[in-house]
Design a protein around this motif. Structure first.
Motif, PDB file in Angstrom:
ATOM      1  N   LEU A   1       0.775  -1.170   0.066  1.00  0.00           N
ATOM      2  CA  LEU A   1      -0.080   0.008  -0.145  1.00  0.00           C
ATOM      3  C   LEU A   1       0.842   1.312  -0.129  1.00  0.00           C
ATOM      4  CD1 LEU A   1      -2.666  -0.901   2.688  1.00  0.00           C
ATOM      5  CD2 LEU A   1      -3.086  -1.032   0.258  1.00  0.00           C
ATOM      6  N   ILE A   2       1.955   1.268   1.023  1.00  0.00           N
ATOM      7  CA  ILE A   2       2.675   2.646   1.030  1.00  0.00           C
ATOM      8  C   ILE A   2       3.872   2.143   1.445  1.00  0.00           C
ATOM      9  CG2 ILE A   2       3.040   4.237   2.877  1.00  0.00           C
ATOM     10  CD1 ILE A   2       0.183   4.947   1.607  1.00  0.00           C
ATOM     11  N   PHE A   3       4.838   2.957   0.887  1.00  0.00           N
ATOM     12  CA  PHE A   3       6.469   2.782   1.141  1.00  0.00           C
ATOM     13  C   PHE A   3       7.156   4.020   1.605  1.00  0.00           C
ATOM     14  CE2 PHE A   3       7.928   4.432  -2.816  1.00  0.00           C
ATOM     15  CZ  PHE A   3       7.229   4.305  -3.783  1.00  0.00           C
ATOM     16  N   LEU A   4       7.946   3.977   1.894  1.00  0.00           N
ATOM     17  CA  LEU A   4       8.833   5.243   2.540  1.00  0.00           C
ATOM     18  C   LEU A   4       7.972   5.936   3.424  1.00  0.00           C
ATOM     19  CD1 LEU A   4      11.011   6.064  -0.231  1.00  0.00           C
ATOM     20  CD2 LEU A   4      11.927   5.005   1.803  1.00  0.00           C
ATOM     21  N   SER A   5       7.195   5.312   4.297  1.00  0.00           N
ATOM     22  CA  SER A   5       6.381   5.875   5.326  1.00  0.00           C
ATOM     23  C   SER A   5       4.889   6.724   4.597  1.00  0.00           C
ATOM     24  CB  SER A   5       6.842   6.981   5.969  1.00  0.00           C
ATOM     25  OG  SER A   5       6.124   7.561   6.988  1.00  0.00           O
ATOM     26  N   SER A   6       5.092   7.170   3.502  1.00  0.00           N
ATOM     27  CA  SER A   6       4.079   8.119   3.337  1.00  0.00           C
ATOM     28  C   SER A   6       3.618   8.057   1.631  1.00  0.00           C
ATOM     29  CB  SER A   6       4.134   9.476   3.630  1.00  0.00           C
ATOM     30  OG  SER A   6       5.461   9.872   2.987  1.00  0.00           O
TER      31      SER A   6
ATOM     32  N   ARG B   1       2.238   6.441  -1.752  1.00  0.00           N
ATOM     33  CA  ARG B   1       1.463   5.206  -2.126  1.00  0.00           C
ATOM     34  C   ARG B   1       1.988   4.621  -3.210  1.00  0.00           C
ATOM     35  NH1 ARG B   1      -2.236   9.276  -0.937  1.00  0.00           N
ATOM     36  NH2 ARG B   1      -2.190   9.950  -3.112  1.00  0.00           N
ATOM     37  N   ALA B   2       1.611   3.340  -3.188  1.00  0.00           N
ATOM     38  CA  ALA B   2       2.169   2.380  -4.338  1.00  0.00           C
ATOM     39  C   ALA B   2       1.001   2.703  -5.450  1.00  0.00           C
ATOM     40  CB  ALA B   2       1.898   1.063  -3.931  1.00  0.00           C
TER      41      ALA B   2
ATOM     42  N   ALA C   1      15.769   1.660  -4.217  1.00  0.00           N
ATOM     43  CA  ALA C   1      14.896   2.668  -4.213  1.00  0.00           C
ATOM     44  C   ALA C   1      13.839   2.551  -2.983  1.00  0.00           C
ATOM     45  CB  ALA C   1      13.914   2.657  -5.509  1.00  0.00           C
ATOM     46  N   ALA C   2      13.893   1.642  -2.260  1.00  0.00           N
ATOM     47  CA  ALA C   2      13.255   1.322  -0.907  1.00  0.00           C
ATOM     48  C   ALA C   2      11.763   1.397  -1.402  1.00  0.00           C
ATOM     49  CB  ALA C   2      13.508   2.245   0.074  1.00  0.00           C
ATOM     50  N   SER C   3      11.156   0.853  -2.395  1.00  0.00           N
ATOM     51  CA  SER C   3       9.846   1.318  -2.858  1.00  0.00           C
ATOM     52  C   SER C   3       9.150   0.063  -2.746  1.00  0.00           C
ATOM     53  CB  SER C   3       9.847   1.663  -4.374  1.00  0.00           C
ATOM     54  OG  SER C   3      10.481   0.628  -4.945  1.00  0.00           O
ATOM     55  N   GLY C   4       9.585  -0.803  -1.764  1.00  0.00           N
ATOM     56  CA  GLY C   4       8.541  -1.730  -1.132  1.00  0.00           C
ATOM     57  C   GLY C   4       8.696  -3.098  -1.786  1.00  0.00           C
ATOM     58  N   LEU C   5       8.026  -4.140  -0.988  1.00  0.00           N
ATOM     59  CA  LEU C   5       8.008  -5.509  -1.638  1.00  0.00           C
ATOM     60  C   LEU C   5       6.887  -5.668  -2.617  1.00  0.00           C
ATOM     61  CD1 LEU C   5       8.691  -7.297   1.635  1.00  0.00           C
ATOM     62  CD2 LEU C   5      10.359  -6.487  -0.076  1.00  0.00           C
ATOM     63  N   ASP C   6       6.751  -5.826  -3.990  1.00  0.00           N
ATOM     64  CA  ASP C   6       5.965  -5.770  -4.652  1.00  0.00           C
ATOM     65  C   ASP C   6       6.348  -6.158  -6.276  1.00  0.00           C
ATOM     66  OD1 ASP C   6       4.233  -3.764  -7.128  1.00  0.00           O
ATOM     67  OD2 ASP C   6       3.022  -5.196  -5.651  1.00  0.00           O
ATOM     68  N   PRO C   7       5.607  -7.462  -6.951  1.00  0.00           N
ATOM     69  CA  PRO C   7       4.593  -8.052  -6.547  1.00  0.00           C
ATOM     70  C   PRO C   7       5.085  -9.259  -5.486  1.00  0.00           C
ATOM     71  CG  PRO C   7       5.185  -8.567  -8.638  1.00  0.00           C
ATOM     72  CD  PRO C   7       6.155  -7.543  -8.293  1.00  0.00           C
ATOM     73  N   TRP C   8       3.835 -10.053  -5.066  1.00  0.00           N
ATOM     74  CA  TRP C   8       4.154 -11.107  -4.162  1.00  0.00           C
ATOM     75  C   TRP C   8       3.658 -12.326  -5.105  1.00  0.00           C
ATOM     76  CZ3 TRP C   8       4.696 -11.305   1.679  1.00  0.00           C
ATOM     77  CH2 TRP C   8       4.938  -9.997   2.117  1.00  0.00           C
ATOM     78  N   SER C   9       4.070 -13.396  -4.855  1.00  0.00           N
ATOM     79  CA  SER C   9       3.496 -14.494  -5.566  1.00  0.00           C
ATOM     80  C   SER C   9       2.265 -14.887  -4.684  1.00  0.00           C
ATOM     81  CB  SER C   9       4.528 -15.583  -5.489  1.00  0.00           C
ATOM     82  OG  SER C   9       4.713 -16.019  -4.085  1.00  0.00           O
ATOM     83  N   ARG C  10       1.490 -16.094  -5.049  1.00  0.00           N
ATOM     84  CA  ARG C  10       0.334 -16.752  -4.650  1.00  0.00           C
ATOM     85  C   ARG C  10       0.630 -17.169  -3.161  1.00  0.00           C
ATOM     86  NH1 ARG C  10      -3.777 -18.338  -8.974  1.00  0.00           N
ATOM     87  NH2 ARG C  10      -5.299 -18.461  -7.267  1.00  0.00           N
TER      88      ARG C  10
END
Lengths: 112, 119
Positions: A52-57, A59-60, B102-111
């Motif tokens: 949903l959200i990365f780097l605290s604020s 939105r993905a 980029a520290a832009s999160g974990l995405d996507p995920w497998s099932r």
């Protein structure tokens, strides 16, 4: 390891009303670059978690504007401006500042 | 749209080796970290480890050196092997893409794959 503590554990909500989830970390998650390395994920029933959200604020991609993240250092919050029925599930915060990456225990959001 | 598809044995006996492979479709293998995460009722979500597109790896110390992540860049696949499994390793295992730079999160995920360890 960085410990992530979420509250509440369970959050009954009324559609159209706001909701707020808190996440506290055992160490500061503020990187020297000025960003806080906290993500938020939603796991809908029977599915894998989704970002949903990365780097605290931030939105993905594709995440509705009703979701917002805030906070710095050790205290973070996820807010849903007006809850919709499709928002039910378990919300997790996660720190990515240092390995091992660690998750909060989750907050279950359900419709009243 | 990047998709991750995984496969591997879902039922193991104590002391056997867990082996799961994840294939990346619809996107580049380069420039990302490829991650394994598991979820169990007792421990919640647990980061197992990651491998970068250059082959460098990091692991969760909680695995006590039982885990190895490798990759086949030509096939755009990465594999998790975990030795000496016990009932405590029973969990749903997910493969995930991470844009760590980029520290832009974990995405996507497998099932996810449910792995059950029994005696």
């Amino acid at each position: 390891d960085v410990v992530m503590t979420q509250s509440p554990l369970s959050l009954p909500v009324t559609p159209g009303e706001p909701a707020s989830i808190s996440c506290r970390s055992s160490q500061s998650l503020l990187h020297k670059n000025g960003y806080n390395y906290v993500d938020w994920y939603l796991q809908k029933p029977g599915q894998a978690p989704q970002l949903l959200i990365f780097l605290s604020s931030t939105r993905a991609s594709g995440v509705p504007e009703r979701f917002s993240g805030s906070g710095s250092g050790t205290d973070f919050t996820l807010k849903i401006r007006r809850v919709e029925a499709e928002d039910v599930g378990v919300y997790y915060c996660m720190q990515s500042l240092q390995p091992p990456l660690t998750f909060g225990g989750g907050t279950k959001v359900e419709i009243k | 749209q990047v998709q991750l598809q995984q496969w591997g044995a879902g039922l193991l006996k104590t002391s056997e080796t867990l082996s799961l492979t994840c294939a990346v479709f619809g996107g580049s293998f380069s420039g990302y970290y490829w991650t394994w995460i598991r979820q169990s009722p007792g421990k919640g979500l647990e980061w197992i480890g990651e491998i970068s597109h250059t082959g460098s790896t990091k692991y969760n110390p909680s695995l006590e050196n039982r885990g190895t992540i490798s990759m086949d860049r030509s096939k755009q696949q990465f594999t998790l092997k975990m030795t000496s499994v016990t009932a405590a390793d029973t969990a749903i295992y997910y493969c995930v893409r991470s844009n760590a730079a980029a520290a832009s999160g974990l995405d996507p995920w497998s099932r996810g794959t449910l792995v059950t360890v029994s005696s």
